[in-house]
Design a protein around this motif. Structure first.
Motif, PDB file in Angstrom:
ATOM      1  N   GLU A   2      42.480  45.158  46.010  1.00 23.57           N
ATOM      2  CA  GLU A   2      41.122  44.970  45.514  1.00 23.57           C
ATOM      3  C   GLU A   2      40.137  44.863  46.669  1.00 23.57           C
ATOM      4  N   GLN A   6      35.188  42.810  44.453  1.00 18.60           N
ATOM      5  CA  GLN A   6      36.037  42.421  43.317  1.00 18.60           C
ATOM      6  C   GLN A   6      36.642  41.043  43.544  1.00 18.60           C
ATOM      7  N   GLN A   7      37.040  40.794  44.772  1.00 19.54           N
ATOM      8  CA  GLN A   7      37.614  39.489  45.111  1.00 19.54           C
ATOM      9  C   GLN A   7      36.582  38.377  44.943  1.00 19.54           C
ATOM     10  N   ARG A   9      33.969  38.403  42.900  1.00 20.34           N
ATOM     11  CA  ARG A   9      33.747  38.187  41.464  1.00 20.34           C
ATOM     12  C   ARG A   9      34.900  37.415  40.822  1.00 20.34           C
ATOM     13  N   LYS A  10      36.118  37.732  41.235  1.00 20.15           N
ATOM     14  CA  LYS A  10      37.296  37.036  40.697  1.00 20.15           C
ATOM     15  C   LYS A  10      37.274  35.557  41.076  1.00 20.15           C
ATOM     16  N   ASN A  11      36.993  35.281  42.345  1.00 23.86           N
ATOM     17  CA  ASN A  11      36.925  33.889  42.806  1.00 23.86           C
ATOM     18  C   ASN A  11      35.777  33.134  42.136  1.00 23.86           C
ATOM     19  N   LEU A  13      34.533  33.739  39.174  1.00 25.64           N
ATOM     20  CA  LEU A  13      34.914  33.479  37.782  1.00 25.64           C
ATOM     21  C   LEU A  13      35.787  32.236  37.679  1.00 25.64           C
ATOM     22  N   THR A  14      36.794  32.157  38.552  1.00 29.29           N
ATOM     23  CA  THR A  14      37.682  30.988  38.563  1.00 29.29           C
ATOM     24  C   THR A  14      36.915  29.712  38.902  1.00 29.29           C
TER      25      THR A  14
END
Length: 198
Positions: A2, A6-7, A9-11, A13-14
């Motif tokens: 990724e 993207q990383q 956005r993922k972090n 979100l968490t």
């Protein structure tokens, strides 16, 4: 593999989910604090400020540092804004749904009335301590009543307006935090390197 965005956005979100759950718990604790754990006017006013503003700000700072650390310690301003704003949006959604549609509807359907009663009692006690006359007390209690009445039976249009204003404020705050916590990656500059032939 990724990419960095993207990383982020993922972090985000968490972190947003965790932040939302924390602010939800703090909001619930704040309610029980002012309605059952204290009768002090100062604490009834100051409690929500501590639990809804000061502690969440400290947690947001820690999360911003943690998100930046997880992607290697660097992110440009745009990436920081994106990550922080997503975190705020997710946290807001979790806290709003949990507080307004679950806690206030199912667990404590009389939440507003209980909060109003606690505020009325604390205001009355504070004014009596200062020796205020009954007319002044009645006037202040009427003001409290008016403030709480405005929170009851809010129209759909007002609710949507409130959400829109909250999102705009979150974006502005995200800009501020991004300006503080952005950290541009180091760039190699050939002009600063010594000439090996010299």
């Amino acid at each position: 593999m990724e990419n960095l965005n993207q990383q982020i956005r993922k972090n985000a979100l968490t972190s947003g989910l965790i932040l939302g759950l924390i602010t939800l718990v703090l909001g619930i604790f704040s309610f029980y604090f002012i309605t059952g754990m204290t009768t002090s006017f100062a604490m009834i006013i100051g409690g929500p400020i501590i639990f809804s503003i000061i502690i969440p700000i400290v947690i947001v700072i820690l999360f911003c540092i943690d998100m930046r650390k997880k992607i290697g310690g660097y992110w440009i301003f745009k990436q920081a804004v994106t990550g922080i704003f997503i975190m705020f949006l997710v946290a807001y959604a979790v806290q709003t749904v949990g507080m307004n549609f679950i806690f206030a509807k199912v667990i404590e359907p009389n939440m507003v009335q209980k909060t109003q009663d606690a505020m009325t009692k604390a205001t009355t006690a504070m004014l009596e301590k200062t020796g205020a006359d009954q007319a002044t007390i009645d006037s202040k209690i009427a003001d409290v009543q008016k403030q709480f009445d405005s929170q009851k039976n809010v129209s759909i249009a007002k609710t949507i307006e409130g959400i829109a204003i909250s999102i705009i404020l979150m974006f502005v705050i995200a800009l501020i935090f991004a300006a503080i916590f952005k950290k541009d990656p180091l760039r190699f500059d050939a002009t600063t390197e010594p000439d090996p032939t010299v």
